[in-house]
Design a protein around this motif. Structure first.
Motif, short mmCIF file in Angstrom:
data_model
loop_
_atom_site.label_atom_id
_atom_site.label_comp_id
_atom_site.label_asym_id
_atom_site.label_seq_id
_atom_site.Cartn_x
_atom_site.Cartn_y
_atom_site.Cartn_z
N GLY A 182 0.70 -1.12 -0.07
CA GLY A 182 0.10 -0.23 -0.05
C GLY A 182 0.87 1.24 -0.01
N SER A 183 2.12 1.29 0.43
CA SER A 183 2.79 2.42 0.52
C SER A 183 4.45 2.01 -0.12
N ARG A 184 4.77 0.76 0.26
CA ARG A 184 6.22 0.34 0.17
C ARG A 184 6.22 -0.96 -0.70
N ALA A 185 7.35 -1.09 -1.35
CA ALA A 185 7.49 -2.56 -2.11
C ALA A 185 7.60 -3.48 -1.21
N VAL A 186 7.26 -4.79 -1.71
CA VAL A 186 7.29 -6.03 -1.05
C VAL A 186 8.00 -7.05 -1.82
N VAL A 187 8.83 -7.78 -1.33
CA VAL A 187 9.41 -8.94 -2.02
C VAL A 187 9.36 -10.14 -1.29
N SER A 188 8.91 -11.09 -1.81
CA SER A 188 8.58 -12.39 -1.25
C SER A 188 9.49 -13.69 -1.67
N HIS A 189 9.60 -14.42 -0.95
CA HIS A 189 10.61 -15.56 -1.38
C HIS A 189 10.07 -16.91 -0.70
N TRP A 190 9.95 -17.95 -1.67
CA TRP A 190 9.75 -19.29 -1.01
C TRP A 190 10.89 -20.30 -1.49
N GLY A 191 10.99 -21.11 -0.43
CA GLY A 191 12.25 -22.45 -0.72
C GLY A 191 11.60 -23.40 -1.24
N GLY A 192 10.29 -23.56 -1.76
CA GLY A 192 9.52 -24.37 -2.48
C GLY A 192 7.91 -24.50 -2.02
N PRO A 193 7.18 -25.10 -2.54
CA PRO A 193 5.74 -25.10 -2.37
C PRO A 193 5.20 -25.48 -0.98
N GLN A 194 5.91 -26.36 -0.32
CA GLN A 194 5.73 -26.39 1.18
C GLN A 194 6.22 -25.40 2.11
N ALA A 195 7.05 -24.64 1.49
CA ALA A 195 7.77 -23.54 2.50
C ALA A 195 6.91 -22.33 3.04
N ARG A 196 6.90 -21.65 3.99
CA ARG A 196 6.31 -20.45 4.43
C ARG A 196 7.13 -19.46 3.64
N PRO A 197 6.59 -18.27 3.13
CA PRO A 197 7.30 -17.24 2.46
C PRO A 197 8.12 -16.07 3.59
N THR A 198 9.15 -15.94 3.05
CA THR A 198 9.98 -14.99 3.81
C THR A 198 9.62 -13.67 3.20
N VAL A 199 9.10 -12.57 3.72
CA VAL A 199 8.77 -11.43 3.24
C VAL A 199 9.49 -10.25 3.79
N SER A 200 10.03 -9.52 2.67
CA SER A 200 10.83 -8.02 2.92
C SER A 200 9.94 -7.00 2.42
N ALA A 201 10.11 -5.80 3.47
CA ALA A 201 9.50 -4.64 2.80
C ALA A 201 10.73 -3.72 2.48
N GLU A 202 10.95 -3.32 1.31
CA GLU A 202 11.81 -2.46 0.60
C GLU A 202 11.47 -0.97 0.92
N MET A 203 12.03 -0.47 2.08
CA MET A 203 11.20 0.81 2.57
C MET A 203 11.77 2.32 1.66
N ASP A 204 12.92 1.94 0.62
CA ASP A 204 13.11 2.83 -0.02
C ASP A 204 12.52 2.92 -1.27
N LEU A 205 11.44 1.89 -1.84
CA LEU A 205 10.95 1.79 -3.00
C LEU A 205 9.34 1.85 -2.99
N ASN A 206 8.71 2.31 -3.67
CA ASN A 206 7.29 2.66 -3.60
C ASN A 206 6.51 1.23 -3.96
N GLY A 207 7.08 0.58 -4.89
CA GLY A 207 6.52 -0.55 -5.42
C GLY A 207 7.21 -1.34 -6.37
N LEU A 208 6.98 -2.63 -6.52
CA LEU A 208 7.72 -3.36 -7.65
C LEU A 208 6.76 -4.07 -8.31
N ASN A 209 6.75 -4.00 -9.71
CA ASN A 209 5.58 -4.27 -10.65
C ASN A 209 6.03 -5.93 -11.11
N ALA A 210 7.20 -6.33 -11.38
CA ALA A 210 7.57 -7.39 -12.09
C ALA A 210 9.00 -7.75 -11.75
N VAL A 211 9.31 -9.20 -11.81
CA VAL A 211 10.26 -9.77 -11.52
C VAL A 211 10.87 -10.90 -12.47
#
Length: 433
Positions: free
Chosen positions: A355-384
């Protein structure tokens, strides 16, 4: 005279090759116990090609190949490098640099001991024109305008001489094509469409794009750039925003249902075939213009991911192949996820915002829980997009600037590049290998 009776662990034709060819040459090295395992095509005279025939007599006989332990002095066969005691592939984009910092000179450059792709594209818009920009391994170019386009939402291709972008102008969906970054693009409007949001190429003669016509989802197919587009309506969807396939006979798309309430997944068993459309429970349109499900990617036919939103957070959906029931989970700390890609089945990335800052999420596989990082210097990320675990890119905004962001793998160094000439960047794709 030395013969096969002196080497009972060798047998038949392999024995005589060993005695007459390998043994005399290896003797020059002064230590007959230092053999290496090689690919069958290797001409290295020290090779025991069939390591099983060695009978365990020589401790180095099972070393050197990719995935095997490193040999004496940490050596590995060509095209691999010793890491953590195991021979790992090297030299291609997304892999470690080979000895002396070597990478495939046509596709990658060595940066901080990782081979980084040198043919990466991003698209978006500036004012009333669609734009593209390009990473060459050193810098991002200034964005270039593409005539007949107002916005370019999606990028894809089958290789370095077959690059496609899709988007819209004031009246219809549009498509553009390049044979290289240095080439002048060709572009035209696609009748029967209002917009095109994503494109995927199985090969130069099998290219798919998806979008909408104002009422229904749309799929467009080309048998190459010189071929005419075939436009087909997809009932049950109001719009489609992502497309990906594992092969010509396994093509997927995602978007929003005809009631604009939940995400949908669409599957084709090739072109032409009748699509199957199914709702994806657990998804909802928190931000309609981005779609209930935004994008889709897979590492193979039994590992398919899509991302989007629910009422309160971003979501990720995973399928173990078609047909199967997806596993849908919320991604805490995110509001919407707008892009997904991976370096493999245990290296899945998604980007979006909270809603205000970019978010990056990472999974180590389909059974893994995501690790989420808020990138405070970025407004948003649209593609990876990623060429491999050590070479990951995203595009988005930092303040009023368009940016490209690079990670040397999850937890690795992050580098941000300002990109001039575009007011927004929405898509990302590159030539990896």
């Amino acid at each position: 005279m030395i013969g096969c009776d002196d080497y009972p662990e060798q047998s038949g034709r392999d024995c005589w090759r060993f005695v007459l060819i390998v043994l005399p040459v290896v003797s020059c090295f002064g230590d007959l116990d230092k053999f290496i395992a090689c690919r069958p095509t290797s001409t290295d005279p020290r090779c025991i090609v069939d390591a099983a025939a060695d009978g365990g007599e020589h401790p180095d006989a099972l070393c050197g190949a990719v995935g095997a332990p490193c040999c004496t002095n940490s050596s590995c066969e060509p095209g691999s490098i010793c890491g953590g005691g195991v021979c790992q592939p090297c030299g291609r984009a997304g892999e470690a640099c080979c000895t002396s910092g070597a990478c495939d000179p046509t596709r990658a450059v060595c940066v901080a001991n990782t081979c980084v792709a040198t043919d990466v594209w991003s698209s978006g818009n500036s004012g009333s024109m669609g734009t593209v920009t390009h990473w060459d391994g050193m810098t991002w170019s200034a964005s270039a305008s593409v005539s007949q386009t107002s916005y370019l939402y999606g990028l894809g291709g089958s290789g370095p001489s077959d690059i496609w972008a899709v988007g819209a102008n004031a009246s219809a969906g549009v498509v553009a094509h390049w044979t290289s970054w240095a080439a002048t693009p060709s572009a035209y409007a696609v009748s029967g469409t209002s917009f095109l949001d994503a494109v995927w190429a199985n090969g130069p003669g099998d290219v798919w794009a998806v979008g909408g016509n104002g009422s229904n989802g749309i799929v467009v197919h080309w048998q190459g750039w010189s071929g005419l587009p075939i436009v087909s309506v997809v009932r049950g969807a109001c719009c489609l925003t992502g497309v990906w396939g594992s092969s010509a006979g396994d093509v997927w798309a995602v978007g929003t249902d005809e009631n604009v309430s939940t995400g949908v997944v669409v599957h084709w068993a090739g072109w032409p075939s009748t699509p199957t459309v199914a709702p994806v429970d657990g998804t909802a349109c928190s931000i309609m213009e981005r779609g209930c499900l935004s994008k889709i990617w897979g590492s193979g036919p039994t590992d398919v991911w899509a991302v989007g939103g629910s009422i309160t957070s971003g979501v990720a959906a995973h399928w173990a192949g078609w047909p199967s029931t997806p596993t849908v989970s919320t991604v805490p700390g995110s509001l919407i996820l707008t892009g997904v890609w991976g370096g493999g089945p245990t290296d899945i990335w998604a980007v979006g915002d909270n809603g205000s800052r970019a978010v990056v999420s990472h999974w180590g596989g389909p059974q893994a829980r995501p690790t989420v990082s808020a990138e405070m210097d970025l407004n948003g990320l649209n593609a990876v997009w990623s060429s491999g675990a050590g070479d990951v890119w995203a595009v988005g905004k930092s303040g009023s600037n368009s940016v490209g962001v690079h990670w040397a793998g999850w937890g690795g160094t992050r580098t941000t590049f300002m990109i001039s000439g575009s007011s927004a960047l929405s898509a990302l794709w590159g030539v990896a290998r």
